[in-house]
Design a protein around this motif. Structure first.
Motif, short mmCIF file in Angstrom:
data_model
loop_
_atom_site.label_atom_id
_atom_site.label_comp_id
_atom_site.label_asym_id
_atom_site.label_seq_id
_atom_site.Cartn_x
_atom_site.Cartn_y
_atom_site.Cartn_z
N ALA A 125 6.91 -0.77 -7.00
CA ALA A 125 5.72 -1.23 -6.94
C ALA A 125 4.54 -0.54 -7.70
CB ALA A 125 5.43 -0.64 -5.48
N PHE A 126 5.23 1.06 -7.90
CA PHE A 126 3.91 1.73 -8.97
C PHE A 126 4.01 1.25 -10.41
CE2 PHE A 126 1.75 5.09 -10.62
CZ PHE A 126 2.42 5.70 -11.55
N LEU A 153 -1.44 6.11 -2.42
CA LEU A 153 -2.51 6.14 -3.32
C LEU A 153 -3.72 6.68 -2.47
CD1 LEU A 153 -2.87 2.52 -4.94
CD2 LEU A 153 -2.60 4.64 -5.90
N PHE A 192 3.23 2.06 -1.15
CA PHE A 192 2.44 2.27 -2.38
C PHE A 192 1.10 2.66 -2.17
CE2 PHE A 192 1.21 2.62 -6.57
CZ PHE A 192 0.28 1.69 -6.79
N ILE A 193 0.64 1.67 -1.47
CA ILE A 193 -1.09 1.74 -1.21
C ILE A 193 -1.32 3.09 -0.26
CG2 ILE A 193 -2.70 0.79 0.19
CD1 ILE A 193 -1.67 -2.16 -0.34
N GLN A 223 -3.46 -4.56 -5.94
CA GLN A 223 -3.04 -3.25 -6.12
C GLN A 223 -3.41 -2.42 -7.32
OE1 GLN A 223 1.26 -4.06 -5.59
NE2 GLN A 223 0.63 -5.69 -4.24
N LEU A 260 -5.37 1.08 -7.70
CA LEU A 260 -4.82 2.18 -8.47
C LEU A 260 -6.06 2.70 -9.27
CD1 LEU A 260 -2.73 4.02 -9.80
CD2 LEU A 260 -2.05 1.96 -11.12
N TYR A 292 -4.88 4.92 0.18
CA TYR A 292 -5.81 3.80 0.83
C TYR A 292 -4.77 3.29 2.22
CZ TYR A 292 -8.84 4.23 -3.26
OH TYR A 292 -9.41 4.70 -4.14
N GLU A 310 7.40 -1.99 0.50
CA GLU A 310 7.17 -0.97 -0.52
C GLU A 310 5.67 -1.18 -1.02
OE1 GLU A 310 8.91 -2.97 -3.98
OE2 GLU A 310 8.89 -1.22 -4.88
N VAL A 311 5.19 -2.24 -0.83
CA VAL A 311 3.56 -2.38 -1.17
C VAL A 311 2.92 -1.63 -0.37
CG1 VAL A 311 1.68 -4.04 -1.49
CG2 VAL A 311 4.13 -4.34 -2.66
N ARG A 336 4.81 -1.91 -11.17
CA ARG A 336 4.17 -3.06 -11.50
C ARG A 336 2.65 -2.99 -11.43
NH1 ARG A 336 8.49 -4.99 -7.96
NH2 ARG A 336 7.12 -4.68 -6.04
N ALA A 337 2.07 -2.12 -10.47
CA ALA A 337 0.81 -1.94 -10.38
C ALA A 337 0.22 -1.29 -11.62
CB ALA A 337 0.43 -1.33 -9.10
N TYR A 353 -7.35 -2.53 1.36
CA TYR A 353 -6.51 -3.55 0.53
C TYR A 353 -7.14 -4.95 0.73
CZ TYR A 353 -2.46 -5.93 -1.20
OH TYR A 353 -1.44 -6.72 -2.05
#
Lengths: 332, 575
Positions: free
Chosen positions: A176-177, B139, B135-136, A148, A152, B141, B131-132, A179-180, B146
């Motif tokens: 999540a943001f 972004l 998040f991706i 991840q 980013l 993506y 959640e992940v 942590r990434a 991934y």
């Protein structure tokens, strides 16, 4: 080349639509055009990238276009709204079968493209199976975080950054943001992207506070060790937290003023983690504690200064050399 | 055709059963069974595709009512999807299932279900939390972006965990448990040809744990070896050496694979043999004595089986040369004595043979050859002490360094003085180790006679083919000479033609006279190729001789009528 970039922009709209129910209006012809577009852009992108190897101007924007043909294909395949006829056409385009195997390197470009996309989609399926198999051996959180973090960084490198991080802070799942972000700041090798990320983080107090709160102590210690600016900010944050604790005489404990505040135990845990870090960080943390304790009078009596008590809690091994620069002042 | 369809139906039942077993239990036994069957199952999928693509969807369902189940179970089995091209063929099969014109709701439902399976292969099974995923997405993506990064990082994590095991030694907390390592080796079996997995394969191969027994699955070694031999995976030499040291069958297969390549390659082309040998990594791996001994043993076996075929002799010679080259490069690191490579040979003999002629000034070659000859003779003729094996062992050692015999022949022809007994013995021995001393003495006498004749002619500026014909031809008033003598005489004659000043003018003529059969032509081609190869390696500066040899070789190749047939050796003597 400007026209190519325009085409890429238009294609990104197509890509966005491909996920929605709007594809129900697409017939086989529309599907064919979309896939052909994707293939053409992939080839053009490849050539353009090679031509622009040395020049940075349009490079970053082009980077975002890698692999979009695979993304389009996967999205359309999974989109239930796509009509039956359009879907059949899609299957024929994506999976022409063994006849289109890319055997001869001298195959004409037109013939090579379908087989190449088929091979890439097969490879995607294979990679997914590989991940599934490896996950059977146990969770892979570290690896997931690094992946991840890489995305980013890639986004920072490829896209226009202005407002990107603010936007993510506003819209993306925060935990999540954060942590990434931390993982991205810990990746090797350093590049322009982490500097930008760091700048943003240091400029946004709420993000910084949330980061310090959300991440485990060890991770923050690692971050502080790597980035001196973060170290200072972290120590300031710890000071802020410490100042909010109140000593409860009857129970003989430091209590948080509100349930949402950082507790004594957590604060101690943070400092323990810092005391275990290699010298520059360890020394800075201990020096800060010493300085704050001194400002509070340095009485070796429990309950008068949270800093003194922390020093005592860290144990005899927490002897520090005086730090060269003055540590951040604790503010209430 | 009918028989095929009967076969296919029974296979179908077999695989249906297997898939059900694999689906319900995920123990290490079922995983092992799955991995074992993967190649055959892929074959079955291919056959099935060939059957399905000729039919329409309704017919397929009629003929194979349970096909949906079979394909679904395949989709859900990550081992199968991970293997080679199985996922691609599976997708093709599913595409066949889609009905072009669904007549009723049943058929529409089937279509919908098939579509679901297809997209599942490419995009289901979320790896992370929702959640992940979000998040991706935020972004910009997708899961397709991934997945490769996730795989790469998972491999990196595992590799560093494995490497840490070395460092942590007995710190049991951080070590990867043997079960996990074994599990990883099993997982890698279907994935061995996926480039992303290569670092993990390498780390597993070079992993040296503290367990007393081998912790990796033998099937893992098989799969890696197979992929390596077919060039579907590229590993550093150190990893391949670990593979062969840990799993003997892999080493044997690799050597056999090399032999097959050598047999099927163009005969008498030493450069190509050298290329195949170096490409196989065996000479480099043979720097480890255990590997050298096994490969050498296999060479010995083939040599005996083919009755001393010249191709095998040449291969052994080139192998030894590449091996010595590799050994010299590693000289600082390896500490094995020569005795570990050649345990049955006299160490002093090995030392002398190992010298590269390039390192010895040409004037001293004669002396070296005499020394070699004396040492060999002493061992061979010494009846009482069999400490260094009989004549065959001695000879087998010698032919590793067979270039010396060729140099001996050259020296005999070129020297002005009387032919040295030692060199004559050496030459006779190298061609026929099993002769008794009487027979060998006779051969030596014959050769001496030939040499006297040749030396008389050596300095003449002009020669005629007739002068030389007598050398090679049968003499009417004597018993027909044994094949060995003829062969040796030819050898000396050819050397003469290459080196004598007047030789090049009549060379072609003499050769046509002397080589009536294809077999002999091939022998001469072999000699010329070997000579040129040796001169290249010695950096021999003899432009005229070299040019002549090349021209002769080219003409012989051009005029050779029968297809170059390799591997027949001396056994093939039919007219």
């Amino acid at each position: 080349m400007e026209s190519l970039l325009q085409q890429l922009e238009r294609f990104s709209e197509v890509l966005a639509v491909s996920r929605t129910a709007a594809v129900s209006a697409w017939g086989p012809a529309a599907v064919r055009r979309a896939v052909q577009w994707a293939r053409y852009l992939r080839r053009a992108h490849g050539r353009l990238r090679a031509a622009l190897e040395g020049r940075r101007r349009a490079g970053p924007r082009l980077g975002a276009w890698c692999g979009r043909d695979v993304v389009l294909s996967a999205r359309l395949l999974g989109n239930r709204a796509l009509g039956a006829a359009a879907h059949r056409c899609l299957l024929r385009l994506l999976f022409p079968g063994p006849a289109a195997a890319p055997a001869a390197p001298a195959a004409p470009a037109a013939a090579a493209a379908p087989a190449a996309l088929q091979a890439r989609l097969a490879r995607l399926a294979r990679r997914r199976a590989a991940v599934r198999l490896l996950l059977r051996g146990g969770p892979a959180e570290d690896a997931a975080l690094r992946a991840q973090a890489e995305l980013l960084r890639r986004r920072l490198r490829d896209g226009p950054a202005g407002g990107l991080l603010d936007g993510l802070w506003a819209r993306a799942p925060r935990a999540a943001f954060l942590r990434a972000t931390a993982a991205a700041l810990l990746l090797d090798p350093a590049g322009p992207a982490p500097a930008e990320l760091l700048r943003w983080l240091l400029g946004r107090a709420d993000a910084l506070a949330a980061l310090c709160r959300a991440l485990p102590a060890a991770r923050l210690a690692a971050l502080a060790a790597r980035h001196p600016a973060l170290r200072r900010a972290y120590l300031r944050q710890l000071a802020r937290w410490g100042c909010r604790l109140r000593y409860d005489l009857p129970s003989g404990r430091w209590e948080a003023a509100a349930p949402a505040h950082v507790s004594w135990a957590e604060l101690r845990g943070r400092f323990l983690s810092l005391a275990r870090a290699p010298p520059p960080l360890k020394d800075a943390a201990l020096a800060a504690l010493e300085a704050w304790s001194a400002r509070d009078g340095a009485f070796r009596v429990r309950g008068l200064s949270v800093w003194t008590d922390l020093l005592l809690a860290l144990g005899p091994g927490a002897a520090a050399r005086p730090a060269p620069a003055a540590p951040p002042r604790p503010t209430v | 055709m009918a028989q095929d369809s009967v076969d296919f139906s029974s296979h179908y039942q077999f695989w249906m059963q297997k898939l059900s077993v694999w689906e319900h239990a995920s123990t290490s036994e079922t995983q092992q069974d799955t991995c074992f069957h993967l190649p055959r199952f892929q074959e079955f999928l291919r056959q099935m595709y060939e059957v399905l693509k000729e039919l329409n969807s309704s017919t397929i369902i009629e003929r194979f009512p349970t096909i949906g189940q079979l394909l679904a179970k395949t989709c859900w089995n990550p081992f199968i999807l991970a293997f080679d091209e199985s996922q691609k063929i599976l997708i093709w099969c599913l595409c066949c299932l889609i009905n072009k014109e669904p007549q009723n709701s049943e058929e529409s439902k089937l279509n919908s279900w098939t579509r679901g399976l297809l997209s599942q292969i490419l995009s289901a099974f979320r790896f992370d939390t929702k959640e992940v995923d979000l998040f991706i997405q935020s972004l910009g993506y997708t899961p397709e972006d991934y997945c490769p990064g996730l795989l790469k990082n998972m491999v990196l994590s595992l590799v560093s965990e494995l490497r840490e095991n070395h460092l942590n030694g007995f710190n049991t907390q951080r070590r990867m448990v043997p079960e996990k390592i074994r599990f990883l080796s099993r997982i890698c079996i279907p994935l061995v040809t996926l480039p992303d997995i290569e670092p993990l394969v390498e780390a597993l191969l070079t992993y040296h744990g503290h367990e007393t027994q081998e912790v990796l699955w033998p099937e893992f070694f098989d799969a890696v070896n197979e992929a390596f031999l077919l060039k579907k995976i590229f590993l550093p030499t150190s990893a391949v050496v670990c593979l062969w040291l840990r799993h003997l069958p892999s080493l044997e297969k690799a050597t056999l694979h090399l032999f097959e390549k050598l047999i099927s390659s163009e005969r008498n082309f030493l450069r190509r043999i050298e290329y195949f040998l170096k490409d196989s990594l065996l000479p480099e791996a043979a720097c480890h004595p255990a590997i050298f001994r096994i490969v050498d043993e296999m060479f010995r076996y083939v040599l005996l089986e083919t009755d001393g075929a010249p191709e095998v002799l040449a291969a052994i010679q080139v192998f030894t040369q590449c091996f010595v080259e590799a050994l010299e490069k590693k000289n600082k690191q390896l500490k094995f004595t020569l005795k570990t490579y050649f345990p049955y040979a006299s160490p002093s003999l090995v030392m002398v043979l190992l010298q590269h002629p390039k390192e010895i000034p040409q004037e001293l070659w004669l002396q070296t050859l005499k020394h070699i000859s004396e040492m060999l003779r002493e061992i061979v003729e010494d009846q009482t002490h069999r400490s260094y094996g009989g004549p065959f062992e001695c000879w087998f050692l010698f032919i590793h360094f067979g270039g010396w015999a060729d140099i001996a022949a050259e020296q005999l022809v070129m020297s002005e003085t009387e032919s040295s007994e030692a060199l004559l013995w050496l030459l006779a021995f190298s061609y026929s180790p099993r002769d008794g001393s009487l027979q060998r003495a006779q051969t030596m006498v014959e050769l001496k006679a030939v040499l006297i004749h040749l030396k008389k002619l050596f300095r003449s500026p002009t020669l005629s083919a007739k002068d030389l014909q007598a050398v090679a031809a049968e003499s009417p008033d004597r018993d027909p000479r044994p094949a060995l003598c003829q062969q040796l005489s030819r050898r000396l004659l050819l050397n003469f033609l290459l080196w004598a000043p007047g030789g090049h003018a009549i060379a072609w003529e003499v050769i046509t006279l002397v080589a009536p059969t294809d077999e002999i032509t091939h022998e001469i081609i072999g000699f010329l190729d070997q000579t040129l190869y040796r001169w290249d390696h010695l950096c021999e500066d003899a432009p005229r001789s070299r040019k002549l040899a090349r021209e002769l070789l080219a003409e012989l190749h051009a005029s050779s009528t029968s297809p170059l047939n390799v591997g027949r050796g001396c056994r093939d003597q039919d007219p």
